[in-house]
Design a protein around this motif. Sequence first.
Motif, short mmCIF file in Angstrom:
data_model
loop_
_atom_site.label_atom_id
_atom_site.label_comp_id
_atom_site.label_asym_id
_atom_site.label_seq_id
_atom_site.Cartn_x
_atom_site.Cartn_y
_atom_site.Cartn_z
N ASP A 46 -12.35 12.92 -1.20
CA ASP A 46 -12.85 11.52 -0.49
C ASP A 46 -13.64 10.99 0.29
O ASP A 46 -14.14 9.89 0.94
CB ASP A 46 -11.27 11.23 0.35
CG ASP A 46 -10.45 11.37 -0.44
OD1 ASP A 46 -10.02 10.03 -1.11
OD2 ASP A 46 -9.02 11.78 -0.19
N TRP A 52 1.19 -1.02 0.09
CA TRP A 52 -0.21 0.56 0.41
C TRP A 52 1.14 0.81 0.52
O TRP A 52 2.06 1.10 0.14
CB TRP A 52 -0.63 -0.07 1.25
CG TRP A 52 -0.10 0.27 2.61
CD1 TRP A 52 0.78 1.16 3.21
CD2 TRP A 52 -0.03 -1.40 3.05
NE1 TRP A 52 1.04 0.21 3.76
CE2 TRP A 52 0.72 -0.32 4.10
CE3 TRP A 52 -0.33 -2.59 3.15
CZ2 TRP A 52 1.06 -2.14 5.35
CZ3 TRP A 52 -0.33 -3.60 3.96
CH2 TRP A 52 0.68 -2.77 5.19
N GLY A 85 -5.68 2.48 -5.31
CA GLY A 85 -5.79 3.38 -5.09
C GLY A 85 -6.88 4.02 -4.82
O GLY A 85 -7.36 4.45 -3.64
N HIS A 86 -7.38 2.90 -4.51
CA HIS A 86 -8.69 3.68 -2.81
C HIS A 86 -8.34 2.40 -1.92
O HIS A 86 -7.50 2.45 -1.11
CB HIS A 86 -9.52 2.00 -3.07
CG HIS A 86 -10.70 2.25 -4.29
ND1 HIS A 86 -11.35 3.48 -4.17
CD2 HIS A 86 -11.21 0.47 -5.33
CE1 HIS A 86 -12.60 2.95 -5.49
NE2 HIS A 86 -12.38 1.45 -6.85
N ILE A 87 -9.03 3.98 -0.45
CA ILE A 87 -8.47 3.64 0.80
C ILE A 87 -8.82 2.01 1.23
O ILE A 87 -9.99 1.73 0.88
CB ILE A 87 -9.05 5.01 1.52
CG1 ILE A 87 -9.14 5.94 0.55
CG2 ILE A 87 -9.30 4.92 3.35
CD1 ILE A 87 -9.96 6.97 1.49
N THR A 108 -3.83 3.40 0.85
CA THR A 108 -4.47 3.44 -0.38
C THR A 108 -3.92 2.07 -1.37
O THR A 108 -2.99 1.85 -0.98
CB THR A 108 -4.34 4.29 -1.23
OG1 THR A 108 -2.93 4.65 -1.28
CG2 THR A 108 -5.23 5.90 -1.25
N HIS A 109 -4.51 1.82 -1.81
CA HIS A 109 -4.77 0.24 -3.12
C HIS A 109 -3.42 0.44 -3.62
O HIS A 109 -3.90 1.45 -4.61
CB HIS A 109 -5.64 -0.23 -3.82
CG HIS A 109 -5.75 -1.79 -3.30
ND1 HIS A 109 -4.95 -2.35 -4.96
CD2 HIS A 109 -6.47 -3.21 -3.05
CE1 HIS A 109 -5.27 -3.50 -5.38
NE2 HIS A 109 -5.63 -3.78 -3.98
#
Length: 210
Positions: free
Chosen positions: A14, A5, A55-57, A50-51
């Motif tokens: 967000d 991450w 890019g997701h949290i 983030t992934h």
Amino acid sequence: MDASWSYRFLEPRDIDEVKDLCRIWFPVRYPEFWYQDVTSAERYYSLAATHPVDGHIIGMIVCDVKSLKQVNREDHSLLSREHCTEDSRVAYILSLGVVESFRRKRLGSALLNKLIEYLTSPVKRHVKAVYLHVLFSNMAATSFYRKHDFREHMFLPFYYHINGRSADACSYVRYINGGTPPKTIIYPLFYNCVPVLVCYIALLLQTIFY
């Protein structure tokens, strides 16, 4: 950056994603202004993991640094007055959560360590304690914080109101930058045992009279 991450601070864009995550992670419902504040106000340390692909949290920690005059009444006893000055501050962890698929990968620990690293930097030497409130029944959370050198500070009966019912909480604190707990003969007896006794007396009375 970790191999699994990366980190960045929360931004106004967000807010919807943070809302969705908090509804999954926490039983307490936050007001709209809370989400706006933690994703935009500079006073908050709002760090997201983030992934690496989409890019997701996948995790976040939110903290607010404040003076003892600004904390709730039940938290006024966090610091020993012996080493407490007008410049002394405490850091309150408002939120720490990790998505299910990244739990048990030490992401929560990594986020907490990032915060502690920030709070023990030279510019934050006036911050003497980090603390939070947690559900008394949340054994996973209390075990996590104990493993990271937090200690139970106070039992808080009926502190939360969740789905129409009251729920007990505990405050946990970790001392940093030379901060120390109150130095009295009755601490922590007064702040832990007495509230627990009061709580169970109240529950007994409810059972008898209602």
